[in-house]
Every structure is written in C-alpha cells, then in structure tokens.
Scaffold this motif. Structure first.
Motif, PDB file in Angstrom:
ATOM      1  N   LEU A 143      13.018   8.025  -8.006  1.00 26.98           N
ATOM      2  CA  LEU A 143      11.733   7.546  -8.502  1.00 26.98           C
ATOM      3  C   LEU A 143      10.595   7.743  -7.501  1.00 26.98           C
ATOM      4  O   LEU A 143       9.428   7.560  -7.855  1.00 26.98           O
ATOM      5  N   ILE A 144      10.927   8.096  -6.261  1.00 26.63           N
ATOM      6  CA  ILE A 144       9.901   8.162  -5.220  1.00 26.63           C
ATOM      7  C   ILE A 144       8.839   9.209  -5.537  1.00 26.63           C
ATOM      8  O   ILE A 144       7.635   8.968  -5.353  1.00 26.63           O
ATOM      9  N   GLN A 145       9.246  10.382  -6.031  1.00 29.78           N
ATOM     10  CA  GLN A 145       8.300  11.460  -6.288  1.00 29.78           C
ATOM     11  C   GLN A 145       7.226  11.033  -7.286  1.00 29.78           C
ATOM     12  O   GLN A 145       6.029  11.242  -7.061  1.00 29.78           O
ATOM     13  N   GLY A 146       7.655  10.404  -8.375  1.00 29.80           N
ATOM     14  CA  GLY A 146       6.682   9.971  -9.376  1.00 29.80           C
ATOM     15  C   GLY A 146       5.726   8.923  -8.844  1.00 29.80           C
ATOM     16  O   GLY A 146       4.522   8.946  -9.143  1.00 29.80           O
ATOM     17  N   LEU A 147       6.225   8.004  -8.025  1.00 28.84           N
ATOM     18  CA  LEU A 147       5.363   6.966  -7.467  1.00 28.84           C
ATOM     19  C   LEU A 147       4.359   7.544  -6.480  1.00 28.84           C
ATOM     20  O   LEU A 147       3.195   7.123  -6.444  1.00 28.84           O
ATOM     21  N   PHE A 165       5.421  -0.404  -8.451  1.00 26.18           N
ATOM     22  CA  PHE A 165       6.876  -0.393  -8.526  1.00 26.18           C
ATOM     23  C   PHE A 165       7.297   0.197  -9.863  1.00 26.18           C
ATOM     24  O   PHE A 165       6.522   0.239 -10.815  1.00 26.18           O
ATOM     25  N   GLU A 166       8.533   0.667  -9.914  1.00 28.22           N
ATOM     26  CA  GLU A 166       9.067   1.251 -11.148  1.00 28.22           C
ATOM     27  C   GLU A 166      10.561   1.018 -11.215  1.00 28.22           C
ATOM     28  O   GLU A 166      11.256   1.045 -10.189  1.00 28.22           O
ATOM     29  N   MET A 186      17.525   2.736 -11.153  1.00 23.22           N
ATOM     30  CA  MET A 186      16.997   2.525  -9.815  1.00 23.22           C
ATOM     31  C   MET A 186      15.754   1.635  -9.875  1.00 23.22           C
ATOM     32  O   MET A 186      15.090   1.532 -10.903  1.00 23.22           O
ATOM     33  N   LEU A 187      15.476   1.012  -8.749  1.00 25.51           N
ATOM     34  CA  LEU A 187      14.242   0.239  -8.579  1.00 25.51           C
ATOM     35  C   LEU A 187      13.544   0.794  -7.346  1.00 25.51           C
ATOM     36  O   LEU A 187      14.160   0.935  -6.284  1.00 25.51           O
ATOM     37  N   ALA A 188      12.257   1.100  -7.477  1.00 22.76           N
ATOM     38  CA  ALA A 188      11.520   1.674  -6.362  1.00 22.76           C
ATOM     39  C   ALA A 188      10.143   1.043  -6.278  1.00 22.76           C
ATOM     40  O   ALA A 188       9.594   0.552  -7.270  1.00 22.76           O
ATOM     41  N   GLY A 189       9.579   1.067  -5.062  1.00 21.56           N
ATOM     42  CA  GLY A 189       8.246   0.522  -4.855  1.00 21.56           C
ATOM     43  C   GLY A 189       7.512   1.313  -3.797  1.00 21.56           C
ATOM     44  O   GLY A 189       8.122   1.998  -2.964  1.00 21.56           O
ATOM     45  N   VAL A 190       6.183   1.228  -3.811  1.00 23.54           N
ATOM     46  CA  VAL A 190       5.359   1.946  -2.851  1.00 23.54           C
ATOM     47  C   VAL A 190       4.106   1.131  -2.562  1.00 23.54           C
ATOM     48  O   VAL A 190       3.569   0.466  -3.452  1.00 23.54           O
ATOM     49  N   ILE A 191       3.670   1.163  -1.297  1.00 31.38           N
ATOM     50  CA  ILE A 191       2.407   0.521  -0.928  1.00 31.38           C
ATOM     51  C   ILE A 191       1.606   1.501  -0.084  1.00 31.38           C
ATOM     52  O   ILE A 191       2.158   2.320   0.650  1.00 31.38           O
ATOM     53  N   ALA A 192       0.286   1.424  -0.190  1.00 34.38           N
ATOM     54  CA  ALA A 192      -0.601   2.291   0.581  1.00 34.38           C
ATOM     55  C   ALA A 192      -1.960   1.616   0.667  1.00 34.38           C
ATOM     56  O   ALA A 192      -2.314   0.753  -0.148  1.00 34.38           O
ATOM     57  N   GLY A 193      -2.720   2.025   1.678  1.00 34.01           N
ATOM     58  CA  GLY A 193      -4.075   1.500   1.814  1.00 34.01           C
ATOM     59  C   GLY A 193      -4.135   0.222   2.621  1.00 34.01           C
ATOM     60  O   GLY A 193      -3.366   0.020   3.572  1.00 34.01           O
ATOM     61  N   THR A 194      -5.027  -0.653   2.250  1.00 31.14           N
ATOM     62  CA  THR A 194      -5.256  -1.879   3.010  1.00 31.14           C
ATOM     63  C   THR A 194      -4.213  -2.936   2.676  1.00 31.14           C
ATOM     64  O   THR A 194      -3.664  -2.970   1.581  1.00 31.14           O
ATOM     65  N   ARG A 195      -3.979  -3.811   3.652  1.00 32.72           N
ATOM     66  CA  ARG A 195      -2.970  -4.854   3.488  1.00 32.72           C
ATOM     67  C   ARG A 195      -3.416  -5.900   2.474  1.00 32.72           C
ATOM     68  O   ARG A 195      -2.594  -6.461   1.741  1.00 32.72           O
ATOM     69  N   SER A 196      -4.699  -6.196   2.432  1.00 32.50           N
ATOM     70  CA  SER A 196      -5.222  -7.216   1.518  1.00 32.50           C
ATOM     71  C   SER A 196      -6.558  -6.762   0.965  1.00 32.50           C
ATOM     72  O   SER A 196      -7.155  -5.776   1.444  1.00 32.50           O
ATOM     73  N   GLU A 197      -6.999  -7.459  -0.061  1.00 33.77           N
ATOM     74  CA  GLU A 197      -8.319  -7.173  -0.614  1.00 33.77           C
ATOM     75  C   GLU A 197      -9.390  -7.482   0.431  1.00 33.77           C
ATOM     76  O   GLU A 197      -9.227  -8.352   1.287  1.00 33.77           O
ATOM     77  N   GLU A 198     -10.500  -6.766   0.358  1.00 30.19           N
ATOM     78  CA  GLU A 198     -11.571  -6.959   1.326  1.00 30.19           C
ATOM     79  C   GLU A 198     -12.120  -8.380   1.246  1.00 30.19           C
ATOM     80  O   GLU A 198     -12.425  -8.881   0.156  1.00 30.19           O
TER      81      GLU A 198
END
Length: 390
Positions: A143-147, A165-166, A186-198
């Motif tokens: 699932l990583i490629q699609g995420l 996540f997917e 499978m269960l997959a997740g991804v994070i990017a960018g800032t840790r929290s909202e501005e």
C-alpha cells in the motif's frame, strides 16, 4: 398445470385435506388428476385468469374460506452471528487513527510497475494483459506506493500537513495459493509536513520517525498485548538506512516502518521528509481479552539503574531482558534516558531504566528489591556485557 402439496401448504400456512383440494378444483370446472407431488389441473376455457400454480392456490384458499384458515404466528429459526470478543474491529483502528488526525485513503490496486520496483524490487508483480493504462498495469505488492502518490497529490495542492492511512489488499504471486495469487490484507499509514497545525503558541516542526512510531504503538496497544511486538533495525529498499525498522511479533516480521529514502523522495516528487508504515492486518486483528486482577494495597517502589552497553545494542532488547529476569515483584521497566558523552567510554552508551516493583501480598523490603535488581543486572551483564554506570 400442476399444483404441489408443498407449495399449497407453504403459501396458505395451513394443511387442507387432499380430498377437499381435489373437490374444490373439480367444483370450479377443472379436470383434476392426482400425482405424487400433488395434483394436475386443467382450467376451463372461460377461466383465462388461471395461468400459474399460484392462481390455483388462490382459488383453493378462496373456496375453502379464509376464515377457516387459523391465525398462526410465523415461525423462523434464528441463529446467533458468530462473534469472538478477541476479534479486533477494523472500525476501532480507523476511529483511533482519525482521532489522531489521519484521513482514510482508498487507492487503486493497479499501479505503475517501474515505480513499484523502487519499493519492492525483489518480487515480480502480476502484469495485467489488458490494463486501463500503462500507469495501472501491475497488481500492487503493498500500500505504500499508493499512499506516497497521494501525499504528492496533496502537496501539489498546498497542503502543509498530510496524515493518511489505508486498509486494503496486496497481491503476492504464489504458486501454492489459489489461482497462483496470495491476497493479504494490509494496514498502512503515512505522515508528511508539519507536526501540528499552525498556531501562535506552538513551535512549527516537521514530522519525524517517532511521531509515526507513536501512532503505530497506539494501534498495537489496542491488542492489549503491545509488549509482544518489537521494533528491530532493518534495511528496506524504499526507506532511509538507519531510520527504518521491522515490526516483529513472535519472531516473525509482520511489517515495516521508516523514513522514505531521499532518493525515493526525489523520484516520487515528495516535498520533504515522509514517514510510512505498513503492517499485516492478520498480525493485529486479534486482541487479548483483559482479565480482572486484584489491585495491590501495598506501596510500589521505583529503582533507577544506569546500564552501560555497546552503542550497537538495542535499548528495547535490554528493557525486554529486564522484564524477563526481574522476578515476581517487577511490574514494569521503562527506558527514560540515553546518554553518550563525557563520563561514558567511546563506543558505549548509558541507558537509564526505571524499574517498578510491587507485591500484592505485602510491603516489599529492601532485600526483596535488591534481589530483583541484582537478578536484572546479572542477566543484562551476561546477555549484553552491560555494567552499572558509576
């Protein structure tokens, strides 16, 4: 046309004697013959409204008299759905991730084969004979490629913080499987960018490995058996060396977590650091049923120890060894500090571990606590060559 006894009884919900049925049909001008299953009746030419079996049932019921058919409540056999309390509902995991700021994604099972080779180079995927397009010509191996492509899609639309996540199937060629294809959820997740909202009162930082690891550990805690899972340093073609780990349970690798390799970031067009995880759903879809135990009315005791070990030794292995060797009084062991520098020999590191000790029967004495600590120190010394820091 034929009239079956079973059909007549099922539709009317009442058994009419066979001789009465034949008499009713004959009185309606029909020629009737008895068969093994019921009757055969030939309707007169003027009864053009009698064409099928249900018409005969209606005529028998009408002449017999609806008032003569007793009222009976319908009877149906009901069976309870099979439900195991130990089963982990997918909705529970979804709710957890949504509560932690994730959005659920649904990506295609058909992917671009050359791009997929960058992530899973060791397996040849199933290539579709008649694909929708060249970019959707291979069955996905994870699932990583699609995420990652979804992250790129969001970043191109000025989204500074992406958490996705997917849950879905991957398709692994396997001659031993049905139709030569093994399908695994499978269960997959991804994070990017800032840790929290501005926010004016929150420092703006980018996400790191431990942000996603914390979210994954929250999922593992839903199994009520989180200590059975461990993270072992491992290499992955799509992940940054030194910032990736395999997820292990019962000695089997069931998933992976790590920071996307910089070279892969460039080829996918990712904007900055991206962290992903993927785990087999079968490894987390069953939870341990909690059992009620008596709470101790006696005070707990904490002892902190600082162990000096080689830098190559994983702190998780040391904590696990503490838990196994601490004896009946040890209730928990947690790493709360890692130190490298002045006072510690080069090539070594100091691990500060908090030990919690308690009994449900009595207040622990110094000798009890010392016995547990000595057993732990002896065990880690034997396994890892650890020494107590002065």
């Amino acid at each position: 046309m034929s009239l079956r006894r079973t059909k007549l009884d099922n539709l009317l919900g009442h058994h009419i004697p066979s001789e009465d049925v034949a008499e009713i049909l004959e009185r309606l001008g029909m020629s009737v013959e008895t068969t093994e299953e019921g009757w055969t009746a030939q309707a007169p030419t003027w009864r053009f409204d009698i064409a099928i079996e249900q018409d005969l049932v209606e005529e028998v019921g009408r002449i017999y008299g609806y008032d003569n058919i007793p009222n009976q409540a319908p009877v149906a056999a009901l069976s309870m759905n099979l439900h195991k309390e130990a089963d982990q509902p997918l909705k529970r995991v979804r709710d957890l991730l949504v509560d932690r700021g994730y959005h659920e994604a649904i990506t295609y099972s058909f992917v671009e084969p050359e791009q997929q080779k960058l992530i899973v180079p060791e397996i040849e995927p199933l290539i579709l004979p008649f694909p929708i397009s060249a970019d959707m010509s291979a069955m996905r191996l994870g699932l990583i490629q699609g995420l990652l492509n979804t992250v790129v899609h969001n970043q191109k639309r000025q989204q500074p913080r992406v958490r996705l996540f997917e849950q879905g199937l991957r398709f692994i060629p396997d001659e031993a499987a049905e139709n030569g294809m093994r399908q695994e959820t499978m269960l997959a997740g991804v994070i990017a960018g800032t840790r929290s909202e501005e926010h004016w009162d929150i420092e703006t930082n980018t996400v790191d490995f431990f942000d996603l690891k914390g979210d994954l550990e929250a999922i593992l805690e839903l199994t009520c058996n989180e200590k059975a899972y461990s993270f072992k340093a491992a290499k992955h073609p799509a992940l940054h060396p030194g910032q990736s780990a395999a997820i292990v349970v019962d000695g089997k690798e069931v998933g992976v977590i790590g920071t996307v390799h910089p070279e892969l970031e460039r080829k996918f067009g990712l904007n900055g650091r991206t962290i992903v995880f993927e785990i087999e759903w079968a490894a987390i879809n069953e939870r341990v049923i909690p059992e009620a135990v008596a709470l101790s009315k006696f005070p707990s005791n904490r002892r902190d120890i600082a162990l000096v070990v080689d830098e190559s030794v994983a702190s998780g292995d040391v904590v696990e060894a503490c838990l196994k060797s601490g004896g009946e009084f040890l209730t928990d062991a947690k790493l709360f500090d890692v130190y490298v520098g002045k006072g510690v020999e080069e090539g070594k590191k100091s691990l500060a571990i908090a030990l919690s000790l308690q009994s449900v029967e009595r207040t622990l004495e110094d000798a009890d606590i010392a016995g547990s600590v000595d057993a732990i120190v002896a065990a880690v010394s034997e396994q890892f060559g650890a020494t107590l820091r002065d």
